[in-house]
Design a protein around this motif. Structure first.
Motif, PDB file in Angstrom:
ATOM      1  N   VAL B 406       0.834  -1.198   0.000  1.00  0.00           N
ATOM      2  CA  VAL B 406       0.000   0.000   0.000  1.00  0.00           C
ATOM      3  C   VAL B 406       0.875   1.257   0.000  1.00  0.00           C
ATOM      4  CG1 VAL B 406      -1.671   1.328   1.316  1.00  0.00           C
ATOM      5  CG2 VAL B 406      -1.985  -1.127   1.031  1.00  0.00           C
ATOM      6  N   ALA B 407       1.863   1.295   0.892  1.00  0.00           N
ATOM      7  CA  ALA B 407       2.726   2.481   0.944  1.00  0.00           C
ATOM      8  C   ALA B 407       3.440   2.687  -0.391  1.00  0.00           C
ATOM      9  CB  ALA B 407       3.754   2.333   2.064  1.00  0.00           C
ATOM     10  N   ARG B 408       3.867   1.584  -1.004  1.00  0.00           N
ATOM     11  CA  ARG B 408       4.587   1.697  -2.265  1.00  0.00           C
ATOM     12  C   ARG B 408       3.648   2.131  -3.400  1.00  0.00           C
ATOM     13  NH1 ARG B 408       8.545  -3.645  -1.375  1.00  0.00           N
ATOM     14  NH2 ARG B 408       9.772  -2.662   0.301  1.00  0.00           N
ATOM     15  N   GLY B 409       2.443   1.577  -3.375  1.00  0.00           N
ATOM     16  CA  GLY B 409       1.474   1.970  -4.399  1.00  0.00           C
ATOM     17  C   GLY B 409       1.057   3.423  -4.262  1.00  0.00           C
ATOM     18  N   VAL B 410       0.796   3.832  -3.012  1.00  0.00           N
ATOM     19  CA  VAL B 410       0.417   5.235  -2.779  1.00  0.00           C
ATOM     20  C   VAL B 410       1.551   6.155  -3.208  1.00  0.00           C
ATOM     21  CG1 VAL B 410      -0.056   6.941  -0.969  1.00  0.00           C
ATOM     22  CG2 VAL B 410      -1.260   4.758  -0.959  1.00  0.00           C
ATOM     23  N   SER B 459      -7.938  -0.863  -5.645  1.00  0.00           N
ATOM     24  CA  SER B 459      -7.606  -1.452  -6.948  1.00  0.00           C
ATOM     25  C   SER B 459      -6.660  -0.534  -7.712  1.00  0.00           C
ATOM     26  CB  SER B 459      -8.886  -1.693  -7.761  1.00  0.00           C
ATOM     27  OG  SER B 459      -9.478  -0.448  -8.081  1.00  0.00           O
ATOM     28  N   LEU B 460      -6.562   0.708  -7.278  1.00  0.00           N
ATOM     29  CA  LEU B 460      -5.621   1.635  -7.905  1.00  0.00           C
ATOM     30  C   LEU B 460      -4.295   1.696  -7.153  1.00  0.00           C
ATOM     31  CD1 LEU B 460      -8.112   4.548  -8.623  1.00  0.00           C
ATOM     32  CD2 LEU B 460      -7.243   2.839 -10.221  1.00  0.00           C
ATOM     33  N   ILE B 461      -4.306   1.200  -5.916  1.00  0.00           N
ATOM     34  CA  ILE B 461      -3.100   1.278  -5.087  1.00  0.00           C
ATOM     35  C   ILE B 461      -2.358  -0.043  -5.078  1.00  0.00           C
ATOM     36  CG2 ILE B 461      -2.260   1.611  -2.736  1.00  0.00           C
ATOM     37  CD1 ILE B 461      -4.772   3.340  -2.213  1.00  0.00           C
ATOM     38  N   ASP B 462      -3.072  -1.099  -4.683  1.00  0.00           N
ATOM     39  CA  ASP B 462      -2.396  -2.358  -4.415  1.00  0.00           C
ATOM     40  C   ASP B 462      -1.726  -2.976  -5.642  1.00  0.00           C
ATOM     41  OD1 ASP B 462      -3.657  -1.663  -2.130  1.00  0.00           O
ATOM     42  OD2 ASP B 462      -4.721  -3.545  -1.815  1.00  0.00           O
ATOM     43  N   PRO B 463      -2.391  -2.979  -6.818  1.00  0.00           N
ATOM     44  CA  PRO B 463      -1.719  -3.584  -7.975  1.00  0.00           C
ATOM     45  C   PRO B 463      -0.417  -2.856  -8.343  1.00  0.00           C
ATOM     46  CG  PRO B 463      -4.049  -3.343  -8.403  1.00  0.00           C
ATOM     47  CD  PRO B 463      -3.760  -2.578  -7.146  1.00  0.00           C
ATOM     48  N   LEU B 464      -0.340  -1.584  -8.023  1.00  0.00           N
ATOM     49  CA  LEU B 464       0.923  -0.878  -8.206  1.00  0.00           C
ATOM     50  C   LEU B 464       1.951  -1.373  -7.194  1.00  0.00           C
ATOM     51  CD1 LEU B 464       0.181   2.909  -8.824  1.00  0.00           C
ATOM     52  CD2 LEU B 464       1.508   1.357 -10.252  1.00  0.00           C
ATOM     53  N   GLY B 465       1.516  -1.482  -5.948  1.00  0.00           N
ATOM     54  CA  GLY B 465       2.440  -1.885  -4.890  1.00  0.00           C
ATOM     55  C   GLY B 465       2.887  -3.334  -5.016  1.00  0.00           C
ATOM     56  N   PHE B 466       2.008  -4.200  -5.510  1.00  0.00           N
ATOM     57  CA  PHE B 466       2.376  -5.613  -5.667  1.00  0.00           C
ATOM     58  C   PHE B 466       3.559  -5.787  -6.608  1.00  0.00           C
ATOM     59  CE2 PHE B 466      -2.250  -6.851  -4.609  1.00  0.00           C
ATOM     60  CZ  PHE B 466      -1.939  -6.981  -3.266  1.00  0.00           C
ATOM     61  N   GLY B 467       3.718  -4.869  -7.508  1.00  0.00           N
ATOM     62  CA  GLY B 467       4.849  -4.946  -8.435  1.00  0.00           C
ATOM     63  C   GLY B 467       6.201  -4.895  -7.747  1.00  0.00           C
ATOM     64  N   PHE B 468       6.200  -4.456  -6.471  1.00  0.00           N
ATOM     65  CA  PHE B 468       7.459  -4.349  -5.717  1.00  0.00           C
ATOM     66  C   PHE B 468       7.668  -5.530  -4.771  1.00  0.00           C
ATOM     67  CE2 PHE B 468       6.186  -0.020  -6.776  1.00  0.00           C
ATOM     68  CZ  PHE B 468       7.365   0.563  -7.200  1.00  0.00           C
ATOM     69  N   GLU B 469       6.880  -6.581  -4.922  1.00  0.00           N
ATOM     70  CA  GLU B 469       6.948  -7.670  -3.943  1.00  0.00           C
ATOM     71  C   GLU B 469       8.263  -8.469  -4.000  1.00  0.00           C
ATOM     72  OE1 GLU B 469       4.917  -8.987  -1.114  1.00  0.00           O
ATOM     73  OE2 GLU B 469       5.117  -6.837  -1.370  1.00  0.00           O
ATOM     74  N   HIS B 470       9.058  -8.219  -5.029  1.00  0.00           N
ATOM     75  CA  HIS B 470      10.379  -8.866  -5.044  1.00  0.00           C
ATOM     76  C   HIS B 470      11.367  -8.193  -4.103  1.00  0.00           C
ATOM     77  CE1 HIS B 470      10.148 -12.113  -7.896  1.00  0.00           C
ATOM     78  NE2 HIS B 470       9.614 -11.356  -8.838  1.00  0.00           N
ATOM     79  N   SER B 489       3.236  -9.580 -10.166  1.00  0.00           N
ATOM     80  CA  SER B 489       2.470  -9.044 -11.288  1.00  0.00           C
ATOM     81  C   SER B 489       1.565  -7.924 -10.782  1.00  0.00           C
ATOM     82  CB  SER B 489       1.629 -10.152 -11.937  1.00  0.00           C
ATOM     83  OG  SER B 489       0.716 -10.675 -10.997  1.00  0.00           O
ATOM     84  N   GLY B 490       1.393  -6.945 -11.600  1.00  0.00           N
ATOM     85  CA  GLY B 490       0.556  -5.827 -11.204  1.00  0.00           C
ATOM     86  C   GLY B 490      -0.059  -5.188 -12.424  1.00  0.00           C
TER      87      GLY B 490
END
Lengths: 460, 582
Positions: B406-410, B459-470, B489-490
């Motif tokens: 969330v923090a990364r997506g925001v 849906s606008l925040i988390d898919p962006l943040g998930f891209g950083f899960e590595h 994937s995001g």
């Protein structure tokens, strides 16, 4: 009546009648009893001649109700302190636990709950719209009104070297100075920053108290010369600035004028006024120093009162957006995340309640220190009221209902303490109004009048 | 500041009485129809729809703006006011002015902020504490100047020419430098009188000290003064030239007072034309002060001061150096400086490098394949995408013990795309899920997007943040979490540039989409302009902003050209007088 008239023996005694041990251990020369004042005439002086004090104590992210509120079937006079407030057991008869007070003013404007809570808790006003950020205004601006401590400071703090003091313990961590980290306001959109560094606070309060009277007179004369020149520069510029700039310059110049006035006032030296040793340099923004800094700040606050450097103070522990860890009690979870634990997550709430209990020990420490300072037939604590506030009522609901307000100290008998009061959805502006009334300020409402129906009943 | 976001929302979901209300609120706040776009020149009338010009064709309507601007008569520029020096500017200025390199602003209270930046002329203003600390710091700076550097500070030898003479010569030399312009007779008289009186009472060096103290507390020093002529009316547009322009240029590009060359140009009337301003801007960008200013911009833009407060789970990260927060902050600043001055220097380069500048004690925590002994630049293992994957930034946007999608997506939405996310609705009961040690972060966060009342915004925040899960809580590369494979994937939705919208896998692909999009370069432009002007661009700056964006595009994203274009724009070279309902 001016302060000078109240202190006939000051000139003979001199302002700087302190001695400090060579190694920093401090002791005080006695005399100059504060109760020699002729009293009454000055705002904020109790009948016994000692000054009244107001303190705000803040911790963030709400409380966990089962460990905060008295459990079972508490009544006004029959209640047990829950675990978070257990450290206050020795002072139970000097507490007022205020249940059922809501903060509707917070919810009346823009912003999210932490922002709203911070902006409203001491001002009783909703936030300004986010005019600075553009867009559709969904973001909040600053708080929209003067905070209760500053109202009281204007009334009773006019004659002390500092009108009020704002202490912080990681108050500016996790965000700097923005709407979620500020609760004290000089006026609309004029937040006042707490000082997080005990060394900076010590320098401000005590570094000059070591000077001899003649040294102090020289320093004061130099400052007058410098600030007079500065005022001349302001006057010249104001005449040629645009209208809005001129307003800001005038506000700045007025602050310089107030500074000059404060610099010419002298603390009244009670026999309890002892210059504390200069604190060690500690990182003011670290989980590892928070515990130590809290004690240093609270002790300096009490001494600032004892030396009558100020009569109004606040202490703010971090803020709603914090990620604090409490390693000194073995609690390492991110603070804000912890406050969002699920309703059935007992382990998290146990950890959370340990932190609340630590705040309880800090509140108790403040009361204890105050109770050790004799003033007349009682102590400093008897001349004080401490307001405990939060920006939320509960971290995982973000609610502003049933706010965890507690009062400590009876303010020279004004408040009838030692009680648990359960209200039915009283707006917190009523509590703020009761507080300004307690300091002799005559006003009909506080904050947004739409959320103020009169003083909170049953307090006095 | 929404950057750190309200991270606790990351672990919440919403259920219960107010689900429907929350859904409606989210729609009303724009999460379904697109985000409030803080930038200007995209669309100022349709309330921030995804397709910025509201015509549904997916372009941003630039042709219309350009045509309108071509027809515009005189310059149009938003209102502004005098700016108080920030702490960083104060430190640089007293170093230049008096050789004081002690960073006295460490004692200042933090600047008030409502934007990413600390230099907003409305927010950063005097307070009782600031006024007091200005006095204390001025006394300290002056005391050091006369006790440690008196000979260097004085333009003369008081023994040779006499103390009074020399004191007056000091006033004559010091004041114009402190005020960044020639002084007026009344000012000279006032400070000479201060000197003379103090000289008689306290001696020569104390008199010099008092002159310094008064100058450092004068509004002519503390503010970047821009006067308004008597006959000017609110709303009038005035050119910024001469000494006012010298200070605009020097504080924007070097975060300090004007150097002698700039003051000389101001004296000769040499800062009146675009070309003259451009030549000075290019010169300043190559100076040492330019590097500091670039670092300072990135510290504020990326909220790197937040790293000072960061602490990590001691059980998980035992032995991190105690200076880790500052190390991380400096490493990100150095990366930005490197891109700007030593790397390719383009917007794309900000998002496309494997380099990091970590001190040795910290680089041991990361798998590093190569280190350049000269620059300290290390190549990090794993997929890396410039700023987006800098260890310091990822550590900032994380919990003590885990990542924070969330923090990364925001952060990407707010700081990289200049979008404002509406806050979560007020009137909801939130009952977050209990933690699950057998799930990945992503799986636990999935509840956000499954619950309709959360999904609007998340849906606008988390898919962006998930891209950083590595990247874990300190930005280390990982392929597994809790023994489960990482899914990074995001999707990038709700941006202007429809071509770059869509699904991606991992931060590198996200970075490629961002740097190919006009959204990112427009946001970088917006952030730099906000920093340069000390205010957010308004509708009145629309044409200036359009021109700056066009220059950046024509220069293939060259950041240096962006900064030069800002200085030569109407927004920088003109100002509108405040007041009058503006």
């Amino acid at each position: 009546m001016t302060r000078k008239h109240l202190r006939p023996s000051l000139a003979a005694s001199g302002r700087r009648s302190f001695l400090r041990g060579a190694a920093g251990a401090a002791f005080a020369l006695p005399l100059l009893q504060m109760h020699q004042r002729t009293a009454h005439a000055e705002a904020g002086i109790a009948e016994d001649g000692f000054p009244l004090r107001f303190v705000v104590f803040f911790h963030p992210n709400g409380v966990w109700p089962p460990t905060w509120w008295p459990q079972g079937n508490p009544t006004e006079n029959q209640f047990e302190l829950a675990s978070s407030l257990q450290p206050l057991q020795p002072f139970k008869d000097q507490l007022l636990i205020l249940d059922g007070v809501d903060m509707p003013a917070a919810d009346a404007g823009p912003g999210e709950d932490h922002q709203q809570g911070m902006g409203a808790v001491l001002s009783g006003m909703a936030l300004q719209a986010g005019g600075f950020v553009g867009g559709d205004g969904s973001l909040a601006g600053w708080g929209n009104g003067i905070s209760v401590d500053q109202v009281i400071a204007q009334h009773i703090g006019g004659t002390t070297p500092f009108g009020s003091l704002e202490f912080g313990v990681r108050a500016s961590a996790f965000g700097g100075s923005e709407v979620r980290t500020r609760m004290v306001y000089a006026g609309p959109a004029q937040p006042i920053s707490p000082i997080d560094d005990p060394v900076a606070m010590w320098n401000l309060l005590f570094s000059e108290l070591n000077l001899s009277p003649s040294e102090m007179a020289v320093l004061r004369a130099k400052r007058v010369s410098v600030l007079d020149t500065v005022q001349g520069q302001f006057a010249a510029l104001e005449a040629r600035a645009g209208a809005e700039d001129r307003l800001r310059l005038q506000q700045h110049a007025a602050l310089v004028t107030e500074l000059e006035t404060r610099l010419s006032t002298e603390p009244v030296l009670g026999e309890s006024c002892v210059i504390p040793a200069a604190p060690p340099a500690l990182n003011p923004d670290s989980a590892g120093t928070m515990d130590q800094i809290s004690t240093l700040q609270l002790d300096m606050m009490v001494m600032a009162f004892a030396c009558d450097l100020t009569r109004v103070a606040s202490i703010q522990y971090s803020n709603g957006m914090n990620h604090t860890q409490f390693p000194w009690i073995g609690s390492s979870t991110d603070g804000h995340a912890l406050s969002h634990a699920g309703m059935t997550d007992e382990a998290s709430w146990a950890e959370w309640s340990m932190r609340e209990r630590w705040y309880g020990t800090q509140f108790a420490h403040l009361m204890q220190r105050m109770s050790e300072i004799p003033e007349g037939d009682g102590t400093m604590l008897d001349h004080t009221v401490i307001l405990w506030v939060n920006e939320l009522s509960q971290g995982n609901t973000h609610s502003h209902e049933r706010m965890p307000f507690v009062l400590g100290g009876n303010l020279a008998g004004h408040f009838r303490t030692g009680r648990y009061l359960a209200y039915d959805h009283q707006p917190h502006n009523n509590l703020l109004l009761s507080l300004v009334h307690a300091f002799g300020i005559d006003q009909a409402t506080f904050g947004d009048p739409a959320f103020c129906t009169g003083p909170l009943p049953g307090l006095t | 500041m929404m950057v750190q976001g309200d991270q606790g929302w990351g672990q919440q979901w919403v259920r219960g009485r107010a689900c429907l209300g929350a859904l409606l609120l989210a729609v009303a706040s724009g999460c379904y129809t697109g985000l409030d776009d803080g930038r200007l020149g995209q669309d100022t009338e349709s309330g921030g729809s995804v397709d910025g010009d509201g015509d549904g064709d997916g372009d941003s309507g630039d042709d219309g703006v350009a045509a309108q601007c071509a027809e515009q008569g005189g310059p149009s520029v938003g209102v502004s006011g005098m700016r108080l020096l920030t702490g960083y500017e104060y430190d640089n200025t007293v170093r230049e002015l008096l050789g004081d390199d002690t960073q006295p602003s460490l004692a200042f209270p933090p600047e008030n902020q409502t934007t990413a930046f600390e230099n907003n002329y409305l927010d950063h203003r005097a307070s009782k504490d600031l006024v007091r600390v200005y006095m204390d710091v001025a006394e300290d700076v002056a005391a050091r100047a006369v006790s440690e550097r008196l000979v260097a500070v004085l333009p003369c030898d008081p023994l040779a020419i006499g103390e009074t003479e020399c004191g007056h010569a000091f006033v004559e030399r010091h004041l114009p430098r402190a005020f960044r312009r020639p002084i007026e007779p009344a000012e000279r008289a006032s400070f000479v009188a201060l000197f003379d009186e103090a000289h008689a009472q306290h001696g020569f060096s104390e008199a010099v000290s008092l002159v310094i103290q008064a100058s450092l507390q004068s509004p002519q020093f503390l503010y970047r003064v821009e006067l308004v002529p008597d006959d000017a009316m609110p709303g009038d547009v005035l050119p910024v030239t001469g000494y006012e322009m010298a200070s605009r240029l020097s504080y924007f590009l070097t975060a300090s007072m004007p150097d002698p060359e700039l003051l000389a140009a101001a004296a000769e009337g040499g800062l009146a034309t675009r070309d003259e301003v451009e030549a000075q801007a290019r010169r300043l960008l190559d100076s040492d002060g330019g590097r500091g200013a670039i670092r300072e911009f990135h510290r504020q833009w990326l909220d790197l001061s937040g790293l000072t407060s960061v602490s990590k789970d001691p059980a998980m990260f035992a032995g991190l150096p105690p200076t880790v927060g500052d190390d991380w902050r400096q490493s990100v600043e150095r990366f930005a400086e490197h891109v700007f001055f030593d790397g390719g220097g383009t917007v794309d380069d900000l998002l496309s490098s494997e380099l990091a500048f970590l001190p040795p004690a910290l680089s041991a925590w990361y798998e590093v394949s190569e280190v350049d002994p000269e620059t300290g630049a290390a190549i990090l293992t794993g997929d890396r995408a410039g700023l987006l994957t800098q260890p310091g930034l990822l550590a900032l946007l994380a919990y003590p013990n885990q990542s924070s999608p969330v923090a990364r997506g925001v952060f990407v939405r707010e700081r990289m795309l200049c979008q404002h996310l509406p806050p979560p609705p007020n009137d909801i009961q939130i009952e977050p899920p209990d933690p699950d040690p057998n799930a990945t972060t992503r799986e636990r966060f999935a509840q956000h997007t499954e619950d309709p009342s959360c999904a609007g915004c998340h849906s606008l925040i988390d898919p962006l943040g998930f891209g950083f899960e590595h990247y874990d809580a300190i930005g280390r590369w990982r392929t597994e979490e809790n023994g489960l494979p990482v899914d990074a994937s995001g999707s990038l939705e709700a941006i202007e540039d429809a071509e770059q919208s869509g699904a991606y896998d991992g931060a590198v692909e996200l970075a490629q989409r961002l740097s190919a999009s006009t959204d990112f370069s427009d946001c970088v432009t917006h952030q730099w302009a906000t920093f340069a002007l000390g205010r957010e661009p308004t509708e009145d700056d629309l044409c200036a902003m359009e021109e700056i964006r066009q220059t950046l595009a024509d220069a293939d994203g060259d950041l240096r050209e962006l900064l030069v274009a800002i200085t030569t724009s109407d927004a920088f070279r003109f100002r509108t007088v405040e007041g009058g309902g503006q």
